[in-house]
Design a protein around this motif. Structure first.
Motif, PDB file in Angstrom:
ATOM      1  N   ARG A 108      54.361  -4.119  31.409  1.00 52.87           N
ATOM      2  CA  ARG A 108      55.712  -4.323  31.948  1.00 52.87           C
ATOM      3  C   ARG A 108      56.715  -4.596  30.839  1.00 52.87           C
ATOM      4  N   ALA A 109      56.308  -5.362  29.824  1.00 55.22           N
ATOM      5  CA  ALA A 109      57.211  -5.652  28.706  1.00 55.22           C
ATOM      6  C   ALA A 109      57.538  -4.377  27.944  1.00 55.22           C
ATOM      7  N   MET A 110      56.549  -3.489  27.778  1.00 54.03           N
ATOM      8  CA  MET A 110      56.812  -2.218  27.106  1.00 54.03           C
ATOM      9  C   MET A 110      57.767  -1.366  27.927  1.00 54.03           C
ATOM     10  N   GLU A 111      57.626  -1.401  29.239  1.00 51.86           N
ATOM     11  CA  GLU A 111      58.531  -0.648  30.108  1.00 51.86           C
ATOM     12  C   GLU A 111      59.954  -1.200  30.028  1.00 51.86           C
ATOM     13  N   ASP A 112      60.078  -2.522  29.923  1.00 54.36           N
ATOM     14  CA  ASP A 112      61.393  -3.138  29.840  1.00 54.36           C
ATOM     15  C   ASP A 112      62.086  -2.824  28.525  1.00 54.36           C
ATOM     16  N   LYS A 113      61.297  -2.594  27.451  1.00 58.32           N
ATOM     17  CA  LYS A 113      61.880  -2.303  26.149  1.00 58.32           C
ATOM     18  C   LYS A 113      62.412  -0.884  26.049  1.00 58.32           C
ATOM     19  N   LYS A 114      61.941   0.001  26.911  1.00 58.55           N
ATOM     20  CA  LYS A 114      62.419   1.379  26.881  1.00 58.55           C
ATOM     21  C   LYS A 114      63.910   1.393  27.172  1.00 58.55           C
ATOM     22  N   PRO A 115      64.671   2.211  26.416  1.00 61.45           N
ATOM     23  CA  PRO A 115      66.113   2.261  26.675  1.00 61.45           C
ATOM     24  C   PRO A 115      66.387   2.878  28.050  1.00 61.45           C
ATOM     25  N   ALA A 116      67.263   2.243  28.739  1.00 60.06           N
ATOM     26  CA  ALA A 116      67.623   2.739  30.067  1.00 60.06           C
ATOM     27  C   ALA A 116      68.493   3.975  29.914  1.00 60.06           C
ATOM     28  N   GLU A 117      68.296   4.911  30.822  1.00 57.47           N
ATOM     29  CA  GLU A 117      69.120   6.113  30.779  1.00 57.47           C
ATOM     30  C   GLU A 117      70.557   5.730  31.088  1.00 57.47           C
ATOM     31  N   ALA A 118      71.466   6.278  30.288  1.00 56.25           N
ATOM     32  CA  ALA A 118      72.882   5.968  30.475  1.00 56.25           C
ATOM     33  C   ALA A 118      73.365   6.597  31.778  1.00 56.25           C
ATOM     34  N   ALA A 119      73.947   5.790  32.585  1.00 58.90           N
ATOM     35  CA  ALA A 119      74.492   6.281  33.844  1.00 58.90           C
ATOM     36  C   ALA A 119      75.771   7.063  33.542  1.00 58.90           C
ATOM     37  N   PRO A 120      76.006   8.129  34.267  1.00 55.74           N
ATOM     38  CA  PRO A 120      77.234   8.889  34.019  1.00 55.74           C
ATOM     39  C   PRO A 120      78.454   8.004  34.287  1.00 55.74           C
ATOM     40  N   ALA A 121      79.426   8.139  33.401  1.00 57.78           N
ATOM     41  CA  ALA A 121      80.630   7.315  33.543  1.00 57.78           C
ATOM     42  C   ALA A 121      81.361   7.699  34.817  1.00 57.78           C
ATOM     43  N   ALA A 122      81.747   6.708  35.565  1.00 53.72           N
ATOM     44  CA  ALA A 122      82.487   6.957  36.803  1.00 53.72           C
ATOM     45  C   ALA A 122      83.916   7.356  36.447  1.00 53.72           C
ATOM     46  N   PRO A 123      84.494   8.261  37.199  1.00 47.37           N
ATOM     47  CA  PRO A 123      85.878   8.642  36.907  1.00 47.37           C
ATOM     48  C   PRO A 123      86.798   7.443  37.130  1.00 47.37           C
ATOM     49  N   PRO A 124      87.870   7.351  36.344  1.00 42.24           N
ATOM     50  CA  PRO A 124      88.779   6.220  36.522  1.00 42.24           C
ATOM     51  C   PRO A 124      89.447   6.271  37.891  1.00 42.24           C
ATOM     52  N   PRO A 125      89.899   5.131  38.374  1.00 40.72           N
ATOM     53  CA  PRO A 125      90.582   5.112  39.670  1.00 40.72           C
ATOM     54  C   PRO A 125      91.829   6.011  39.642  1.00 40.72           C
ATOM     55  N   ALA A 126      92.268   6.362  40.826  1.00 37.21           N
ATOM     56  CA  ALA A 126      93.388   7.300  40.963  1.00 37.21           C
ATOM     57  C   ALA A 126      94.659   6.771  40.296  1.00 37.21           C
ATOM     58  N   ASP A 127      94.945   5.469  40.399  1.00 39.05           N
ATOM     59  CA  ASP A 127      96.170   4.950  39.797  1.00 39.05           C
ATOM     60  C   ASP A 127      96.113   5.014  38.270  1.00 39.05           C
ATOM     61  N   VAL A 128      94.918   4.812  37.696  1.00 34.24           N
ATOM     62  CA  VAL A 128      94.782   4.914  36.239  1.00 34.24           C
ATOM     63  C   VAL A 128      94.941   6.369  35.814  1.00 34.24           C
ATOM     64  N   GLN A 129      94.393   7.303  36.585  1.00 33.17           N
ATOM     65  CA  GLN A 129      94.563   8.720  36.268  1.00 33.17           C
ATOM     66  C   GLN A 129      96.051   9.107  36.300  1.00 33.17           C
ATOM     67  N   LEU A 130      96.749   8.627  37.310  1.00 32.83           N
ATOM     68  CA  LEU A 130      98.176   8.942  37.442  1.00 32.83           C
ATOM     69  C   LEU A 130      98.947   8.383  36.261  1.00 32.83           C
ATOM     70  N   LEU A 131      98.686   7.142  35.878  1.00 37.84           N
ATOM     71  CA  LEU A 131      99.371   6.546  34.729  1.00 37.84           C
ATOM     72  C   LEU A 131      99.033   7.299  33.437  1.00 37.84           C
ATOM     73  N   THR A 132      97.799   7.772  33.303  1.00 38.10           N
ATOM     74  CA  THR A 132      97.422   8.547  32.130  1.00 38.10           C
ATOM     75  C   THR A 132      98.201   9.861  32.075  1.00 38.10           C
ATOM     76  N   GLU A 133      98.337  10.519  33.210  1.00 35.48           N
ATOM     77  CA  GLU A 133      99.110  11.767  33.263  1.00 35.48           C
ATOM     78  C   GLU A 133     100.581  11.537  32.918  1.00 35.48           C
ATOM     79  N   ILE A 134     101.142  10.458  33.411  1.00 37.87           N
ATOM     80  CA  ILE A 134     102.550  10.131  33.100  1.00 37.87           C
ATOM     81  C   ILE A 134     102.702   9.877  31.618  1.00 37.87           C
ATOM     82  N   ARG A 135     101.771   9.134  31.033  1.00 34.11           N
ATOM     83  CA  ARG A 135     101.829   8.855  29.591  1.00 34.11           C
ATOM     84  C   ARG A 135     101.754  10.149  28.789  1.00 34.11           C
ATOM     85  N   ASP A 136     100.838  11.058  29.195  1.00 32.87           N
ATOM     86  CA  ASP A 136     100.688  12.307  28.473  1.00 32.87           C
ATOM     87  C   ASP A 136     101.944  13.160  28.585  1.00 32.87           C
TER      88      ASP A 136
END
Length: 141
Positions: A108-136
């Motif tokens: 179990r300790a060896m299993e815990d030491k294995k690097p966890a697979e990186a979860a795909p990054a969740a898209p930013p919330p809609a308000d952050v996307q909108l603010l990013t578009e305005i900034r761009d």
């Protein structure tokens, strides 16, 4: 009341406990065979072939038999040899279980030491996307 009982039985803990008891019963046979058929003969050879199970002290003058079973038929006996055998079996069994648990913990300790697979990054919330578009858009002017 029946629905409460059904929900109690359907809980994961009760089912896990039942499975553990069933597997434990089967495992008991394996461990008993390991102790009685593999370990105890080796211990018997090491200590000179003594069989502790027939060691007893007669508690009255009527007991003259050489084996424990025959002595019990004749009268009261203090069967310390059988107790020593059971204690020795317990200690060997506890040691074997300790080694098994230690092995499982190491896995179990060896299993815990294995690097966890990186979860795909969740898209930013809609308000952050909108603010990013305005900034761009403001940067492009």
């Amino acid at each position: 009341m029946i629905s409460e009982f059904r929900s109690f039985i359907a809980r994961g803990n009760v089912i896990d406990l039942a499975v553990g008891i069933i597997i434990g019963g089967a495992f008991t046979g394996i461990v008993n065979s390991l102790v009685n058929d593999v370990v105890m003969p080796v211990v018997g050879v090491i200590i000179g072939g003594f069989d502790f199970s027939n060691y007893f002290i007669p508690l009255n003058d009527k007991v003259t038999a050489a084996t424990l079973e025959a002595a019990k038929a004749q009268g009261a006996v203090f069967a310390y040899g059988k107790f020593l055998t059971v204690v020795l079996n317990f200690l060997i069994l506890a040691w074997i279980i300790f080694l098994m648990v230690k092995g499982v913990n190491r896995i179990r300790a060896m299993e815990d030491k294995k690097p966890a697979e990186a979860a795909p990054a969740a898209p930013p919330p809609a308000d952050v996307q909108l603010l990013t578009e305005i900034r761009d858009l403001l940067k492009s002017r």
